[in-house]
Design an enzyme around this catalytic site. Structure first.
Site, PDB file in Angstrom:
ATOM      1  N   HIS A  43       0.939  -1.339   0.174  1.00  0.00           N
ATOM      2  CA  HIS A  43       0.336  -0.127   0.065  1.00  0.00           C
ATOM      3  C   HIS A  43       0.781   1.175   0.108  1.00  0.00           C
ATOM      4  O   HIS A  43       1.514   1.369   0.967  1.00  0.00           O
ATOM      5  CB  HIS A  43      -0.816  -0.053   0.999  1.00  0.00           C
ATOM      6  CG  HIS A  43      -1.970   1.025   1.377  1.00  0.00           C
ATOM      7  ND1 HIS A  43      -2.725   1.167   2.291  1.00  0.00           N
ATOM      8  CD2 HIS A  43      -1.969   2.341   0.557  1.00  0.00           C
ATOM      9  CE1 HIS A  43      -3.515   2.383   2.046  1.00  0.00           C
ATOM     10  NE2 HIS A  43      -3.171   2.980   1.205  1.00  0.00           N
ATOM     11  N   GLU A  70      -2.003  -1.366  -3.642  1.00  0.00           N
ATOM     12  CA  GLU A  70      -3.262  -0.749  -2.804  1.00  0.00           C
ATOM     13  C   GLU A  70      -2.718   0.770  -2.954  1.00  0.00           C
ATOM     14  O   GLU A  70      -1.704   1.292  -2.680  1.00  0.00           O
ATOM     15  CB  GLU A  70      -3.093  -1.394  -1.471  1.00  0.00           C
ATOM     16  CG  GLU A  70      -3.705  -2.479  -1.353  1.00  0.00           C
ATOM     17  CD  GLU A  70      -3.699  -3.044  -0.041  1.00  0.00           C
ATOM     18  OE1 GLU A  70      -4.440  -4.129  -0.078  1.00  0.00           O
ATOM     19  OE2 GLU A  70      -3.198  -2.659   0.681  1.00  0.00           O
ATOM     20  N   HIS A 191      -7.922  -8.016   5.391  1.00  0.00           N
ATOM     21  CA  HIS A 191      -8.072  -7.177   6.505  1.00  0.00           C
ATOM     22  C   HIS A 191      -8.557  -7.724   7.903  1.00  0.00           C
ATOM     23  O   HIS A 191      -9.794  -8.615   8.170  1.00  0.00           O
ATOM     24  CB  HIS A 191      -8.903  -6.024   6.312  1.00  0.00           C
ATOM     25  CG  HIS A 191      -8.756  -4.858   7.252  1.00  0.00           C
ATOM     26  ND1 HIS A 191      -7.733  -3.942   7.118  1.00  0.00           N
ATOM     27  CD2 HIS A 191      -9.188  -4.570   8.725  1.00  0.00           C
ATOM     28  CE1 HIS A 191      -7.778  -3.202   8.078  1.00  0.00           C
ATOM     29  NE2 HIS A 191      -8.465  -3.553   9.057  1.00  0.00           N
TER      30      HIS A 191
END
Length: 245
Positions: A43, A70, A191
């Protein structure tokens, strides 16, 4: 077939804690792949709190499975993605004050903007996934904007405080996966998944990839990254990896 995407953000978190050069996320990606990771996820946040742009460029050159970037749906991040060309992009919500991504993208509330971003990226050969809550409205909107995948946010499932609540959240994930597939979307999830809660999510029909980071990196501090990746594959019901035992 179900696969494991290993998120290596927290290797960079440890490096950035001392503003030094180690541990190296690129080296971690190599070890994870050798241990059986089917993909590498990073990310690149707007505040560059862990992964740096240089990391993404090096990973693009070295990752041999696939690289999932991400990012927020900003002009800056779109420009970086168009230049680096990861194997696919996952668009996520982002707030500077959050410790980690706290919820799914509000696709329904920004259909016009996300349609534009998805079109830009996919028009340049970069497939797009949208990180969304297991909400029928958001999944329908993901199909509307033209995304190829949804990544279902498993945070509420992971944080459930009782078995009944966890089962209710799991049922929502199953329904969301079914809806997405019916709309022509492919399905990933992630997640908050750990060695102890990943099994039921891994068994959801149609699930393609689970993106897991914190649990694997935390385990790696104790047993090493290679073993941590192998153990996660086993927890998902996959073979333990491809390298030597």
């Amino acid at each position: 077939m179900l696969s494991l995407g290993v998120n290596i953000d927290h290797v960079a978190t440890l490096r950035q804690a001392r503003r030094t050069v180690e541990p190296d996320p690129v080296a971690a990606a190599v070890i994870a792949e050798l241990a059986g990771a089917d993909g590498i996820t990073v990310h690149l946040r707007e505040d560059r709190r862990h992964i740096q742009e240089r990391d993404v460029r090096l990973l693009r050159q070295t990752v041999r499975t696939h690289l999932n970037l991400e990012m927020a749906a900003t002009d800056e991040m779109v420009a970086i993605a168009l230049e680096i060309k990861p194997d696919y992009v996952t668009l996520v919500p982002e707030r500077r004050e959050e410790v980690t991504t706290e919820g799914g993208l509000d696709v329904a509330g920004q259909v016009s903007r996300l349609s534009e971003v998805v079109s830009q990226l996919q028009g340049s050969g970069i497939p797009v996934s949208l990180f969304v809550d297991p909400d029928p409205i958001q999944i329908a909107a993901a199909a509307q904007v033209g995304a190829r995948w949804v990544e279902l946010h498993t945070g509420r499932y992971a944080e459930a405080s009782s078995e009944a609540q966890q089962e209710a959240e799991l049922a929502q994930l199953r329904q969301a996966s079914q809806q997405a597939i019916q709309l022509g979307l492919r399905v990933n999830a992630g997640h908050g998944l750990t060695y102890w809660n990943v099994g039921p999510v891994a068994r959801i029909p149609g699930m393609e990839e689970l993106n897991i980071g914190h649990s694997i990196i935390s385990r790696a501090v104790l047993v090493g990254l290679e073993r941590a990746v192998r153990e996660m594959r086993q927890a998902m019901g996959l073979s333990s990896g491809v390298g030597p035992a």
